[in-house]
Design a protein around this motif. Structure first.
Motif, short mmCIF file in Angstrom:
data_model
loop_
_atom_site.label_atom_id
_atom_site.label_comp_id
_atom_site.label_asym_id
_atom_site.label_seq_id
_atom_site.Cartn_x
_atom_site.Cartn_y
_atom_site.Cartn_z
N PRO A 296 0.83 -1.22 0.00
CA PRO A 296 0.00 0.00 0.00
C PRO A 296 0.86 1.26 0.00
N PHE A 297 1.55 1.52 -1.09
CA PHE A 297 2.49 2.64 -1.15
C PHE A 297 1.75 3.97 -1.10
N ASN A 298 2.30 4.90 -0.35
CA ASN A 298 1.81 6.27 -0.29
C ASN A 298 2.70 7.09 -1.23
N CYS A 299 2.21 7.36 -2.44
CA CYS A 299 3.03 7.96 -3.49
C CYS A 299 3.01 9.47 -3.35
N VAL A 300 3.81 9.96 -2.42
CA VAL A 300 4.00 11.39 -2.22
C VAL A 300 5.48 11.68 -2.41
N CYS A 301 5.88 12.91 -2.11
CA CYS A 301 7.22 13.35 -2.48
C CYS A 301 8.32 12.52 -1.82
N GLN A 302 8.05 11.93 -0.65
CA GLN A 302 9.05 11.11 0.01
C GLN A 302 9.41 9.87 -0.80
N MET A 303 8.57 9.50 -1.77
CA MET A 303 8.84 8.33 -2.61
C MET A 303 9.42 8.72 -3.97
N SER A 304 9.76 9.99 -4.15
CA SER A 304 10.27 10.41 -5.45
C SER A 304 11.61 9.76 -5.79
N TRP A 305 12.42 9.48 -4.77
CA TRP A 305 13.71 8.83 -5.03
C TRP A 305 13.51 7.44 -5.62
N PHE A 306 12.43 6.72 -5.18
CA PHE A 306 12.17 5.37 -5.69
C PHE A 306 11.78 5.42 -7.16
N VAL A 307 10.93 6.37 -7.52
CA VAL A 307 10.53 6.52 -8.92
C VAL A 307 11.74 6.85 -9.78
N SER A 308 12.61 7.72 -9.29
CA SER A 308 13.82 8.07 -10.02
C SER A 308 14.75 6.87 -10.16
N TRP A 309 14.85 6.08 -9.10
CA TRP A 309 15.71 4.90 -9.14
C TRP A 309 15.20 3.88 -10.16
N LEU A 310 13.88 3.73 -10.26
CA LEU A 310 13.33 2.77 -11.21
C LEU A 310 13.66 3.13 -12.65
N SER A 311 13.72 4.41 -12.93
CA SER A 311 14.00 4.83 -14.31
C SER A 311 15.48 4.82 -14.65
N SER A 312 16.34 4.93 -13.64
CA SER A 312 17.77 5.00 -13.91
C SER A 312 18.53 3.72 -13.62
N SER A 313 17.99 2.87 -12.77
CA SER A 313 18.72 1.67 -12.37
C SER A 313 18.67 0.61 -13.46
#
Length: 668
Positions: A296-313
């Motif tokens: 149950p992810f809370n997709c707010v700004c604290q999760m922005s690093w995860f979204v960035s990691w998914l696109s670059s990793s």
């Protein structure tokens, strides 16, 4: 051209093997015999002495005799899986001194004694999974000094005997009835793969795993762990780890994984994670694949690093279609991998003035998360230049306003702010250009002069209203008004959060102003589309993504209020109760008389329906199906021939079709 003598020499072994091949079996080089689906209760006789590989699976064999494998000194592989063997005679495999692979899976074994595998000094692989084994003698495997793989999953074991197997590389005891694993259970110095999934473990003893220095793969999924086992700090060579299905796990700390620098595959699916610590995956420089679905992810700004990691990793996200946001409402149901930085509510624009805002009442608070600081609301939220979160609105005395404590985080969308109205109810103050309960609807543009061109009409969206935790009411009135010559409505919905994403289509009349979709899964995201009846789904359909609420005790428990006793509140319910009792008695007498008349009619004409026919169950029983409509039988089920197969949970349960043959097990 080869001479006839040479051809005879080449064909001699194959001809000799074919001559000694038993009936209903197939023999081929190199010395392999296939006796599949013979429907016989015994092992085939008259096998060639040169047989190296013998496959006798799915034969209906019920028992083994002590001499059934005599005369096969060259046998190396024996497959007896998917039979009905309930016991192993004493020393039944002793004549097979050179046997290296023995498969007894999917039988009906209840016990393994200390004499079941005598004489198998060179056995490397022993498969006993999917049986009914309840007890294993402590010395049952002591003579297997060359054993590399032991599979005991899907049995009825309540304890694992002490295993002293110095050469063992793989051990699987998953999905048994084992509540705890005692210290000293594993004496396996070379073990590389350990699978202890689905054992109802609430902890894993650190001393149990600290001697397994050679461990590369650990599967502790589907248990009851509430924390990451401390033993992981000792397993520096681990390359594959699965914690999936431990729904009590709500937080992951980087320090619990700091020793796993060699990890390549990580499964943290189906936990209770609202977020992940920042740069969590930086502890795994060799990571190749990660699974984080059904959280149950809370997709707010604290999760922005995860979204960035998914696109670059370079690491791949497994089960990406099931990795979605649950909160806040504007992101509910969206794929985490497709979110942009701006979608996460990070500060990118200045504050919006509320002087020209329109107000709409917030009837149902949006879901919130305890991990996100509360967003505020009588005035527009202030953005900090050095932070990705919203600063709470404070009063002149420096205290947080009441709305800051009551408003759910990110309840209002598109820059709207949350406040209390005159009746102490939450409402959203929407900026110019937006309206709706959460400011989710774009308002049509207003012409500034008579000469200005009229703004194009935007299609009206369908509105969703929560009814409890398992129902969603779809408002169809706006859609009906936007269409002309509408014969009917096609409503389609599918679950985006669970494993079954097959859409469900309903045909509704065009006069229906609203429809309630029931029996949904709580705390899940759904994709709902509305289109004209008779057409296939296309881009012009109106589609929204809605999120069902999480079931709480308040949704089930009655609401009680402490008020002074009122005579009206006491007398009126009592009178109504008396009237209901009288009506029930009259209905009971009417029902009894009607049943008696129906019984006489059946006796006269010889017809009648049983309750099974009325419920639709009898047809399933006559077709051989063991599960009635609406019921699911997890795991295995029994086919008419007594064999056990894996039954998918989402397969139709009343099909009347024969059960397909189970897939062949693969050898390492």
């Amino acid at each position: 051209m080869r001479s006839p003598v040479l051809w005879a020499l080449l064909l001699f072994p194959a001809g000799l093997l074919a001559q000694g091949c038993p009936a209903s079996c197939q023999c081929s080089q190199p010395w392999t015999v296939f006796c599949i689906s013979r429907r016989s209760h015994t092992v085939p006789r008259g096998l060639p002495q040169e047989t190296v590989n013998l496959y006798v699976f799915e034969n209906g064999i019920r028992s083994l005799s002590e001499d059934c494998f005599a005369g096969l000194p060259a046998l190396q592989l024996l497959d007896l899986s998917q039979n009905q063997i309930s016991s192993l005679p004493r020393n039944v495999f002793q004549p097979l001194a050179g046997l290296s692979n023995l498969d007894l899976s999917s039988n009906q074994l209840h016990e393994v004694t200390n004499e079941s595998f005598h004489g198998l000094r060179f056995l490397e692989r022993l498969y006993l999974h999917r049986n009914r084994i309840q007890r294993i003698h402590p010395q049952a495997f002591d003579s297997l000094e060359s054993l590399l793989e032991l599979k005991l999953q899907d049995n009825q074991l309540q304890a694992v005997p002490p295993l002293r197997l110095p050469t063992l590389l793989l051990l699987d005891v998953s999905r048994n009835r084992i509540a705890t694993l005692e210290q000293g259970t594993f004496h396996l110095g070379k073990l590389e793969s350990l699978k202890i999934a689905g054992l109802s473990l609430d902890h894993v003893d650190e001393a149990l795993l600290q001697q397994l220095h050679n461990l590369h793969e650990l599967d502790i999924s589907d248990n009851r762990l509430s924390g990451v086992p401390a033993a992981l700090k000792q397993l520096r060579g681990l390359t594959k780890l699965s914690l999936a299905g431990n729904t009590r796990l709500s937080q992951l700390q980087p320090e619990d994984f700091q020793a796993l620098r060699s990890l390549q595959e990580l499964d943290i699916s189906n936990l209770n994670l609202n977020r992940l610590p920042e740069d969590f995956f930086s502890a795994f420089p060799r990571l190749k694949a990660v699974a984080a679905a059904e959280n149950p992810f809370n997709c707010v700004c604290q999760m922005s690093w995860f979204v960035s990691w998914l696109s670059s990793s370079q690491a791949s996200l497994q089960r990406s279609e099931e990795t979605r946001c649950h909160f806040p409402p504007k992101n509910a149901g969206r794929l985490l991998q497709r979110l942009e930085y701006a979608d996460l509510g990070c500060p990118t624009t200045p504050t919006i003035s509320t002087s020209k805002a329109t107000s709409t009442r917030l009837a149902t608070p949006a879901p919130s998360s305890a991990h996100i600081p509360p967003e505020t609301s009588t005035a527009s939220p202030t953005l900090r230049p050095d932070s990705s979160t919203l600063a709470p609105v404070t009063t002149q005395e420096g205290r947080a306003s009441p709305e800051a404590r009551l408003c759910p985080p990110y309840a209002c969308l598109n820059g709207g702010t949350c406040q209390l109205d005159g009746h102490n109810r939450l409402e959203c103050i929407c900026p110019v250009g937006f309206s709706g309960l959460y400011c989710e609807t774009t308002a049509p543009a207003v012409a500034t002069s008579p000469a200005a061109a009229p703004a194009p009409t935007q299609p009206k969206q369908i509105a969703i209203k929560h009814i409890g935790g398992t129902s969603l009411k779809v408002d169809l009135q706006n859609y009906i008004e936007s269409k002309s010559r509408l014969k009917g409505i096609r409503l389609t919905y599918s679950n985006l959060s669970g494993p079954d994403k097959r859409p469900v289509t309903l045909n509704l009349p065009a006069t229906l102003a609203e429809y309630t979709v029931r029996e949904l899964r709580p705390n899940s995201s759904y994709h709902i589309c509305v289109g004209p009846l008779g057409d296939k789904a296309h881009e012009e359909d109106f589609c929204v993504e809605a999120h069902t609420l999480q079931l709480t005790r308040q949704q089930h428990a009655p609401v009680t209020q402490n008020r002074p006793a009122d005579l009206t509140l006491v007398v009126v319910p009592a009178v109504m109760a008396a009237l209901l009792v009288a009506a029930a008695v009259a209905a009971t007498f009417y029902y009894i008389r009607r049943r008696r008349r129906q019984g006489k009619a059946r006796a006269a004409f010889g017809t009648g329906s049983s309750p099974l026919e009325l419920e639709g169950v009898k047809a399933c029983l006559e077709n051989g199906d063991l599960v009635g409509p609406g019921l699911k039988l997890p795991g295995k089920t029994a086919a008419p021939n007594g064999l056990e197969y894996e039954v998918p949970l989402m397969e139709p349960q009343c099909t009347g079709a024969s059960t397909p043959r189970a897939p062949r097990p693969s050898y390492f």
